[in-house]
Design a protein around this motif. Structure first.
Motif, PDB file in Angstrom:
ATOM      1  N   PRO A  74       0.825  -1.224  -0.231  1.00 34.50           N
ATOM      2  CA  PRO A  74       0.017  -0.060   0.008  1.00 34.50           C
ATOM      3  C   PRO A  74       0.843   1.310   0.100  1.00 34.50           C
ATOM      4  O   PRO A  74       1.845   1.129   0.564  1.00 34.50           O
ATOM      5  CB  PRO A  74      -0.795  -0.148   1.269  1.00 34.50           C
ATOM      6  CG  PRO A  74       0.103  -0.988   2.112  1.00 34.50           C
ATOM      7  CD  PRO A  74       0.822  -1.864   1.179  1.00 34.50           C
ATOM      8  N   GLY A  75       0.107   2.326  -0.578  1.00 37.69           N
ATOM      9  CA  GLY A  75       0.816   3.739  -0.328  1.00 37.69           C
ATOM     10  C   GLY A  75       2.021   3.862  -1.420  1.00 37.69           C
ATOM     11  O   GLY A  75       1.958   3.448  -2.476  1.00 37.69           O
ATOM     12  N   ARG A  76       2.843   4.861  -0.952  1.00 36.11           N
ATOM     13  CA  ARG A  76       3.910   5.244  -2.054  1.00 36.11           C
ATOM     14  C   ARG A  76       5.094   5.038  -1.271  1.00 36.11           C
ATOM     15  O   ARG A  76       5.372   5.883  -0.152  1.00 36.11           O
ATOM     16  CB  ARG A  76       3.639   6.717  -2.154  1.00 36.11           C
ATOM     17  CG  ARG A  76       4.455   7.536  -3.182  1.00 36.11           C
ATOM     18  CD  ARG A  76       3.850   8.767  -3.362  1.00 36.11           C
ATOM     19  NE  ARG A  76       4.755   9.323  -4.418  1.00 36.11           N
ATOM     20  CZ  ARG A  76       6.029  10.138  -4.142  1.00 36.11           C
ATOM     21  NH1 ARG A  76       6.183  10.317  -2.964  1.00 36.11           N
ATOM     22  NH2 ARG A  76       6.630  10.739  -4.856  1.00 36.11           N
ATOM     23  N   PHE A  77       6.044   4.301  -1.565  1.00 33.76           N
ATOM     24  CA  PHE A  77       7.373   3.932  -1.108  1.00 33.76           C
ATOM     25  C   PHE A  77       7.591   3.997   0.365  1.00 33.76           C
ATOM     26  O   PHE A  77       8.322   4.694   0.918  1.00 33.76           O
ATOM     27  CB  PHE A  77       8.293   5.160  -1.798  1.00 33.76           C
ATOM     28  CG  PHE A  77       8.292   5.059  -3.084  1.00 33.76           C
ATOM     29  CD1 PHE A  77       9.366   4.185  -3.781  1.00 33.76           C
ATOM     30  CD2 PHE A  77       7.735   5.831  -3.874  1.00 33.76           C
ATOM     31  CE1 PHE A  77       9.413   4.088  -5.055  1.00 33.76           C
ATOM     32  CE2 PHE A  77       7.870   5.882  -5.375  1.00 33.76           C
ATOM     33  CZ  PHE A  77       8.835   4.892  -5.874  1.00 33.76           C
ATOM     34  N   GLY A  78       6.644   3.247   1.054  1.00 32.88           N
ATOM     35  CA  GLY A  78       6.387   3.222   2.376  1.00 32.88           C
ATOM     36  C   GLY A  78       5.556   4.073   3.103  1.00 32.88           C
ATOM     37  O   GLY A  78       5.382   3.788   4.244  1.00 32.88           O
ATOM     38  N   ASP A  79       5.081   5.091   2.638  1.00 30.92           N
ATOM     39  CA  ASP A  79       4.093   6.102   3.186  1.00 30.92           C
ATOM     40  C   ASP A  79       2.823   5.700   2.896  1.00 30.92           C
ATOM     41  O   ASP A  79       2.450   5.559   1.695  1.00 30.92           O
ATOM     42  CB  ASP A  79       4.337   7.435   3.112  1.00 30.92           C
ATOM     43  CG  ASP A  79       5.642   7.816   3.699  1.00 30.92           C
ATOM     44  OD1 ASP A  79       6.005   7.561   4.726  1.00 30.92           O
ATOM     45  OD2 ASP A  79       6.440   9.057   2.887  1.00 30.92           O
ATOM     46  N   PHE A  80       1.800   5.522   3.937  1.00 27.90           N
ATOM     47  CA  PHE A  80       0.470   5.191   3.580  1.00 27.90           C
ATOM     48  C   PHE A  80      -0.390   5.547   4.820  1.00 27.90           C
ATOM     49  O   PHE A  80       0.196   5.520   5.964  1.00 27.90           O
ATOM     50  CB  PHE A  80       0.161   3.707   3.292  1.00 27.90           C
ATOM     51  CG  PHE A  80       0.328   2.707   4.176  1.00 27.90           C
ATOM     52  CD1 PHE A  80      -0.679   2.207   5.264  1.00 27.90           C
ATOM     53  CD2 PHE A  80       1.835   1.855   4.148  1.00 27.90           C
ATOM     54  CE1 PHE A  80      -0.283   1.356   6.084  1.00 27.90           C
ATOM     55  CE2 PHE A  80       1.907   1.065   5.189  1.00 27.90           C
ATOM     56  CZ  PHE A  80       1.033   0.547   6.077  1.00 27.90           C
ATOM     57  N   SER A 118      -9.606  -1.236  12.519  1.00 24.97           N
ATOM     58  CA  SER A 118      -8.853   0.010  12.740  1.00 24.97           C
ATOM     59  C   SER A 118      -8.360   0.449  11.455  1.00 24.97           C
ATOM     60  O   SER A 118      -8.002  -0.457  10.244  1.00 24.97           O
ATOM     61  CB  SER A 118      -7.848  -0.285  13.595  1.00 24.97           C
ATOM     62  OG  SER A 118      -8.140  -0.449  15.080  1.00 24.97           O
ATOM     63  N   GLY A 119      -7.989   1.549  11.001  1.00 22.39           N
ATOM     64  CA  GLY A 119      -7.189   1.980  10.017  1.00 22.39           C
ATOM     65  C   GLY A 119      -5.567   1.844  10.273  1.00 22.39           C
ATOM     66  O   GLY A 119      -5.325   1.174  11.243  1.00 22.39           O
ATOM     67  N   ALA A 120      -4.629   2.137   9.321  1.00 18.81           N
ATOM     68  CA  ALA A 120      -3.313   1.955   9.560  1.00 18.81           C
ATOM     69  C   ALA A 120      -2.567   3.009   8.918  1.00 18.81           C
ATOM     70  O   ALA A 120      -2.974   3.238   7.889  1.00 18.81           O
ATOM     71  CB  ALA A 120      -3.171   0.405   8.973  1.00 18.81           C
ATOM     72  N   ALA A 121      -1.327   3.199   9.347  1.00 23.59           N
ATOM     73  CA  ALA A 121      -0.408   4.131   8.743  1.00 23.59           C
ATOM     74  C   ALA A 121       0.988   3.599   8.459  1.00 23.59           C
ATOM     75  O   ALA A 121       1.389   2.793   9.520  1.00 23.59           O
ATOM     76  CB  ALA A 121      -0.424   5.287   9.660  1.00 23.59           C
TER      77      ALA A 121
END
Length: 162
Positions: free
Chosen positions: A81-87, A153-156
């Motif tokens: 998910p996300g962009r280069f480790g950020d999500f 839950s969500g996740a980051a």
């Protein structure tokens, strides 16, 4: 991109291609003021204790996400998910993304052994972390997303440089 180290048995030396790939990953990192403010705001929501729902990977001179992306290869890394480790995912997005992440990170046999060796090569060739826990780098993100899915839950995810 890596050759066995002549000065430190079991470690690796990076060639020019490895450093170019590392520079590419670094250039993809959004370090704008707005992105850093968002990372700070999200990080302020993290619980203070590392538990089942948290995963932290740190390294000096080498970005653990870059090591993971190198170990998995481009097609698999793009399934994360996300962009280069950020999500930043809400609960529904976590559930939707989880099957692809499981398919990407649940490795066994030769693929797992190869990924572990590639993580070690990155962490010793680009960085200076021969003791980096490659197993946890594969298991941690998946554990966090599974925990988020099971708790609704969500996740980051964040790549932070200090």
């Amino acid at each position: 991109m890596f050759t066995p180290s002549t000065s430190s048995p079991g470690d690796w030396s990076a060639d020019e291609d490895a450093f170019r790939l590392s520079a590419f990953f670094d250039a993809c990192h959004d370090d704008s003021d707005q992105a850093e403010e968002l990372r700070d705001a999200v990080m302020a929501q993290f619980p203070p204790d590392v538990g089942e729902g948290l995963f932290v990977a740190t390294a000096r001179k080498a970005d653990p996400f870059s090591a993971l992306a190198y170990a998995l290869g481009p097609d698999a890394a793009l399934r994360l998910p996300g962009r280069f480790g950020d999500f930043l995912l809400d609960a529904g997005q976590v559930r939707a993304q989880l099957p692809a992440v499981e398919e990407t990170l649940v490795l066994t046999g030769t693929p797992r052994r190869d990924a572990m060796e590639r993580i070690h090569a990155w962490m010793t060739g680009v960085g200076d972390d021969p003791d980096h826990d490659a197993d946890e780098l594969l298991a941690g993100p998946l554990r966090v997303l599974r925990h988020a899915a099971s708790t609704g839950s969500g996740a980051a995810g964040q790549v932070r440089w200090y």
